[in-house]
Design an enzyme around this catalytic site. Sequence first.
Site, PDB file in Angstrom:
ATOM      1  N   CYS A   1     -25.111   9.784 -33.380  1.00  0.00           N
ATOM      2  CA  CYS A   1     -25.741   8.587 -33.317  1.00  0.00           C
ATOM      3  C   CYS A   1     -26.884   8.386 -34.021  1.00  0.00           C
ATOM      4  O   CYS A   1     -27.705   9.248 -33.873  1.00  0.00           O
ATOM      5  CB  CYS A   1     -26.239   8.377 -31.673  1.00  0.00           C
ATOM      6  SG  CYS A   1     -26.649   7.087 -31.114  1.00  0.00           S
TER       7      CYS A   1
ATOM      8  N   ASN B   1     -18.659   9.978 -36.954  1.00  0.00           N
ATOM      9  CA  ASN B   1     -17.458   8.952 -36.027  1.00  0.00           C
ATOM     10  C   ASN B   1     -16.974   7.840 -36.840  1.00  0.00           C
ATOM     11  O   ASN B   1     -17.365   7.701 -37.830  1.00  0.00           O
ATOM     12  CB  ASN B   1     -18.624   8.598 -35.010  1.00  0.00           C
ATOM     13  CG  ASN B   1     -19.956   7.818 -35.505  1.00  0.00           C
ATOM     14  OD1 ASN B   1     -19.843   7.682 -36.830  1.00  0.00           O
ATOM     15  ND2 ASN B   1     -20.548   7.204 -34.726  1.00  0.00           N
TER      16      ASN B   1
ATOM     17  N   GLU C   1     -19.334  -1.352 -30.555  1.00  0.00           N
ATOM     18  CA  GLU C   1     -19.406   0.044 -30.502  1.00  0.00           C
ATOM     19  C   GLU C   1     -17.973   0.783 -29.450  1.00  0.00           C
ATOM     20  O   GLU C   1     -17.872   0.099 -28.603  1.00  0.00           O
ATOM     21  CB  GLU C   1     -20.545   0.780 -30.055  1.00  0.00           C
ATOM     22  CG  GLU C   1     -21.745   0.489 -31.387  1.00  0.00           C
ATOM     23  CD  GLU C   1     -22.867   1.560 -30.846  1.00  0.00           C
ATOM     24  OE1 GLU C   1     -22.497   2.609 -30.265  1.00  0.00           O
ATOM     25  OE2 GLU C   1     -23.864   1.306 -31.196  1.00  0.00           O
ATOM     26  N   ARG C   2     -17.353   1.775 -30.221  1.00  0.00           N
ATOM     27  CA  ARG C   2     -16.535   2.559 -29.281  1.00  0.00           C
ATOM     28  C   ARG C   2     -17.285   2.997 -28.056  1.00  0.00           C
ATOM     29  O   ARG C   2     -18.495   3.502 -28.306  1.00  0.00           O
ATOM     30  CB  ARG C   2     -16.092   3.510 -29.917  1.00  0.00           C
ATOM     31  CG  ARG C   2     -15.232   4.625 -29.277  1.00  0.00           C
ATOM     32  CD  ARG C   2     -14.867   5.656 -30.065  1.00  0.00           C
ATOM     33  NE  ARG C   2     -15.695   6.541 -30.501  1.00  0.00           N
ATOM     34  CZ  ARG C   2     -15.507   7.701 -31.048  1.00  0.00           C
ATOM     35  NH1 ARG C   2     -14.564   8.280 -31.318  1.00  0.00           N
ATOM     36  NH2 ARG C   2     -16.614   8.485 -31.795  1.00  0.00           N
TER      37      ARG C   2
ATOM     38  N   GLY D   1     -23.120   2.934 -37.894  1.00  0.00           N
ATOM     39  CA  GLY D   1     -22.426   1.917 -38.602  1.00  0.00           C
ATOM     40  C   GLY D   1     -23.034   1.344 -39.649  1.00  0.00           C
ATOM     41  O   GLY D   1     -22.164   0.741 -40.524  1.00  0.00           O
TER      42      GLY D   1
ATOM     43  N   HIS E   1     -15.408   4.330 -38.233  1.00  0.00           N
ATOM     44  CA  HIS E   1     -15.815   2.983 -38.426  1.00  0.00           C
ATOM     45  C   HIS E   1     -14.935   2.328 -38.998  1.00  0.00           C
ATOM     46  O   HIS E   1     -14.184   2.813 -40.044  1.00  0.00           O
ATOM     47  CB  HIS E   1     -17.217   3.178 -39.136  1.00  0.00           C
ATOM     48  CG  HIS E   1     -18.374   3.726 -38.435  1.00  0.00           C
ATOM     49  ND1 HIS E   1     -19.038   2.883 -37.435  1.00  0.00           N
ATOM     50  CD2 HIS E   1     -19.020   4.994 -38.342  1.00  0.00           C
ATOM     51  CE1 HIS E   1     -19.982   3.818 -37.000  1.00  0.00           C
ATOM     52  NE2 HIS E   1     -19.735   4.875 -37.456  1.00  0.00           N
TER      53      HIS E   1
ATOM     54  N   CYS F   1     -26.385  -0.043 -34.576  1.00  0.00           N
ATOM     55  CA  CYS F   1     -25.640   1.141 -34.947  1.00  0.00           C
ATOM     56  C   CYS F   1     -25.882   1.687 -36.055  1.00  0.00           C
ATOM     57  O   CYS F   1     -25.780   1.228 -37.384  1.00  0.00           O
ATOM     58  CB  CYS F   1     -23.997   0.789 -34.750  1.00  0.00           C
ATOM     59  SG  CYS F   1     -22.994   2.153 -34.861  1.00  0.00           S
TER      60      CYS F   1
HETATM   61  N1  LIG Z   1     -20.349   4.380 -30.060  1.00  0.00           N
HETATM   62  C1  LIG Z   1     -20.477   5.559 -31.143  1.00  0.00           C
HETATM   63  C2  LIG Z   1     -21.680   6.452 -30.770  1.00  0.00           C
HETATM   64  C3  LIG Z   1     -23.226   5.710 -31.191  1.00  0.00           C
HETATM   65  C4  LIG Z   1     -23.339   5.389 -32.192  1.00  0.00           C
HETATM   66  C5  LIG Z   1     -24.293   4.348 -32.705  1.00  0.00           C
HETATM   67  N2  LIG Z   1     -25.083   4.133 -31.431  1.00  0.00           N
HETATM   68  C6  LIG Z   1     -25.412   4.848 -33.825  1.00  0.00           C
HETATM   69  O1  LIG Z   1     -26.595   4.426 -33.868  1.00  0.00           O
HETATM   70  O2  LIG Z   1     -24.915   5.472 -34.720  1.00  0.00           O
HETATM   71  C7  LIG Z   1     -19.268   6.355 -31.091  1.00  0.00           C
HETATM   72  O3  LIG Z   1     -18.610   6.644 -29.914  1.00  0.00           O
HETATM   73  O4  LIG Z   1     -18.931   6.848 -32.152  1.00  0.00           O
END
Ligand SMILES: N[C@H](CCC[C@H](N)C(=O)O)C(=O)O
Length: 277
Positions: A71, A160, A211-212, A223, A162, A220
């Site tokens: 995150c 994660n 967001e997932r 992201g 994207h 994000c």
């Molecule tokens: N929803 C994302 C985690 C939070 C990512 C986001 N809030 C950031 O600042 O990178 C996932 O499940 O991969």
Amino acid sequence: MKFTKMQGCGNDYVYVDCTKEVIEHIPETAVKVSDRHFGIGSDGLILIKSSETADFFMDMYNNDGSRGKMCGNGIRCVAKYVYDYGLTNKEHLRIETLSGIKELDLILQDGKVSQVTVNMGAPILQPSLIPVVSDKDVLIKEPITIDGQRYEITCVSMGNPHAVVFVEDTSSLPIEVIGPKFENHPIFPDRVNTEFIQIIDRTHIRMRVWERGSGETFACGTGACASVVACVLNGLTEPEVTVTLLGGDLSIRYDQKENTIYMTGPAVKVYEGEIEL
Ligand SMILES: N[C@H](CCC[C@H](N)C(=O)O)C(=O)O
């Protein structure tokens, strides 16, 4: 449970110092505290834990209780938390995540953290590592049909998953309709975070994100990094870009020689509180 509410560009989480507090039933707790009517209200729950291999461990949960592996906005706030609360006096931190150890440099103002630069590591493009189901080596502007509408996705992992989609105008997106359809599309076995990008010029983009596990958020960090990689791969921007999100701006630099992404952005404490679980 004592907590601190913090946000990075409006991507807000409940932070708990788990070197002092013990939390059980974490996914259920994440759902409960995230509820914006019956709980504290947040995009999720972030637990600050001790680490064997780094200064601290960031354990992050989305507001649906699913565990996130990284995150970007959250890790900047973790750095602010541990420095401002005196858990460390280091101005260069190593924070363990489920996507490896990240290195951070703190930017102080009046003795407190105001901004943080994070070495977000290398982008991952191999479909099997994102993961996305494909027999291709990389997915750049890959066609996908959602609700009968053709889109093109560029897929990048920052630890994660994207999917980056270029659009003419982010303000007119039916994001609450198409967001969940990207998130749960069968080609993403672990679901996906989807960024919708409008190119302003070669050093400035506008981004909205579904967001997932959290739905639309105001920002994000991972992201924003994935989006700049997608912009560079598609020849749309320079490698150093300002990303304007609903909640503020992030500065992203893709060092192609090192194959490393750097993110600089704010970390803000909103308030402290206590909740009966
Ligand atoms: N929803 C994302 C985690 C939070 C990512 C986001 N809030 C950031 O600042 O990178 C996932 O499940 O991969």
